[in-house]
Design an enzyme around this catalytic site. Structure first.
Site, PDB file in Angstrom:
ATOM      1  N   ASP A  37     -14.956   0.053 -16.797  1.00 17.64           N
ATOM      2  CA  ASP A  37     -14.531  -0.464 -17.931  1.00 17.64           C
ATOM      3  C   ASP A  37     -15.688  -1.744 -18.448  1.00 17.64           C
ATOM      4  OD1 ASP A  37     -12.679  -2.216 -19.958  1.00 17.64           O
ATOM      5  OD2 ASP A  37     -11.155  -1.167 -18.753  1.00 17.64           O
ATOM      6  N   ASP A  54     -20.248  -0.359 -21.391  1.00 13.41           N
ATOM      7  CA  ASP A  54     -19.807  -0.409 -22.846  1.00 13.41           C
ATOM      8  C   ASP A  54     -19.934   0.985 -23.318  1.00 13.41           C
ATOM      9  OD1 ASP A  54     -19.553  -0.748 -25.557  1.00 13.41           O
ATOM     10  OD2 ASP A  54     -21.130  -2.410 -25.893  1.00 13.41           O
ATOM     11  N   LEU A  55     -18.742   1.740 -23.728  1.00 15.88           N
ATOM     12  CA  LEU A  55     -18.618   2.937 -24.305  1.00 15.88           C
ATOM     13  C   LEU A  55     -19.895   3.424 -25.224  1.00 15.88           C
ATOM     14  CD1 LEU A  55     -15.088   3.994 -24.127  1.00 15.88           C
ATOM     15  CD2 LEU A  55     -16.643   4.555 -22.381  1.00 15.88           C
ATOM     16  N   HIS A 116       0.075   8.802 -32.100  1.00 16.01           N
ATOM     17  CA  HIS A 116      -0.300   8.062 -33.302  1.00 16.01           C
ATOM     18  C   HIS A 116      -1.161   9.228 -34.080  1.00 16.01           C
ATOM     19  CE1 HIS A 116       2.005   4.737 -32.431  1.00 16.01           C
ATOM     20  NE2 HIS A 116       1.455   4.501 -31.412  1.00 16.01           N
ATOM     21  N   TYR A 139      -6.524   3.629 -35.654  1.00 16.49           N
ATOM     22  CA  TYR A 139      -6.547   4.076 -34.295  1.00 16.49           C
ATOM     23  C   TYR A 139      -6.245   5.470 -34.184  1.00 16.49           C
ATOM     24  CZ  TYR A 139      -4.423   4.794 -29.727  1.00 16.49           C
ATOM     25  OH  TYR A 139      -4.080   5.216 -28.273  1.00 16.49           O
ATOM     26  N   ARG A 177      13.215   3.916 -29.724  1.00 22.89           N
ATOM     27  CA  ARG A 177      12.048   4.604 -30.199  1.00 22.89           C
ATOM     28  C   ARG A 177      11.737   5.454 -28.590  1.00 22.89           C
ATOM     29  NH1 ARG A 177       6.804   4.165 -29.892  1.00 22.89           N
ATOM     30  NH2 ARG A 177       5.759   5.856 -31.107  1.00 22.89           N
TER      31      ARG A 177
END
Length: 272
Positions: A37, A54-55, A116, A139, A177
């Protein structure tokens, strides 16, 4: 499981909510769990390795992936934000991850995509794996990109990935939901096990939801995977109906599968 499926399993986003929830429970899958992470991760167990990454840093991602037999990719931005951080973590960062995987033996990947990606479908619709994508947010768009990138790496290089469109992965459903979108932690864990246990994976779309009576998504194309979710949000219906006000029928949270994500503005950096 008596024997670990892998020598080393990489869990990205290990400091996030899902990473923290599943970290200890992944131990039987591999002799070593590499936790990664950008945020600090405390108190590693004897079977755990800690990597700060850091990706968006290609070199750091390459070192993170090296030596891993499998990857559970929960890392990146997990909510709607201005585009620059989404670009860095979910688009550039995912490209870096797939390039690193290509260079280091193509470890199988479970990619946490999202509901999403289809958020503008109505809650009255029932969706299969080939449904038209209707992202509800930047996103969501980043997860559409992620699925497309994974598919290209599969078609071109044979890189196997489970495209898991995660619903609402919380300890319990929290509103009306989620009676349809809930994915229990137990069912998510059993899905991860199935993804890394099956002999041939390919690049399937998997709806990340429990066996909810009110569910929207059809996983009947996955009989070969050997995953059978066992939890059902219906168990929590009485509590939710007694404690959570029901939204009006024309509110986004009651109308669209993506809920309030369909209402979010396109954030500019100055709005952050």
């Amino acid at each position: 499981m008596n024997q670990p499926l892998m020598n080393r399993l990489l869990l990205t986003g290990a400091a996030g909510g899902l990473g923290r929830a599943l970290r200890a429970r992944l131990a039987p899958l591999a002799r070593t769990i590499r936790l990664a992470d950008i945020a600090p991760i405390a108190d590693p167990a004897p079977h755990e390795e800690i990597v700060t990454c850091d990706l968006a840093d290609a070199g750091a991602v390459d070192r993170m992936v090296q030596g891993c037999d499998g990857i559970v990719h929960f890392g990146g931005v997990s909510v709607e934000m201005p585009f620059p951080p989404i670009l860095q973590a979910n688009i550039l960062g995912l490209y870096n991850l797939y390039e690193a995987a290509r260079r280091h033996g193509q470890p199988r990947i479970l990619f946490a995509s999202s509901n999403h990606t289809v958020g503008f479908w109505k809650q009255t619709d029932r969706l299969g794996p080939d449904t038209t994508l209707r992202p509800d947010s930047l996103y969501g768009v980043s997860k559409v990109f992620g699925e497309a990138l994974a598919r290209m790496y599969f078609e071109k290089f044979g890189q196997e990935t489970a495209l898991v469109r995660v619903g609402s992965a919380t300890p319990a459903p929290e509103d009306h939901r989620m009676l349809a979108s809930w994915l229990s932690h137990d069912d998510l864990l059993s899905l991860i096990e199935a993804v890394f246990r099956v002999e041939r994976l390919g690049c399937p779309v998997i709806w990340g939801a429990s066996a909810n009576t009110q569910g929207w998504w059809d996983n009947s194309h996955l009989d070969w995977l050997g995953w059978t979710p066992r939890d059902n949000a219906e168990t929590f219906r009485a509590k939710i109906e007694a404690t959570v006000p029901r939204p009006a029928p024309d509110e986004a949270v009651a109308l669209y599968q993506g809920g309030i994500f369909t209402e979010y503005p396109i954030y500019q950096e100055k709005d952050a």
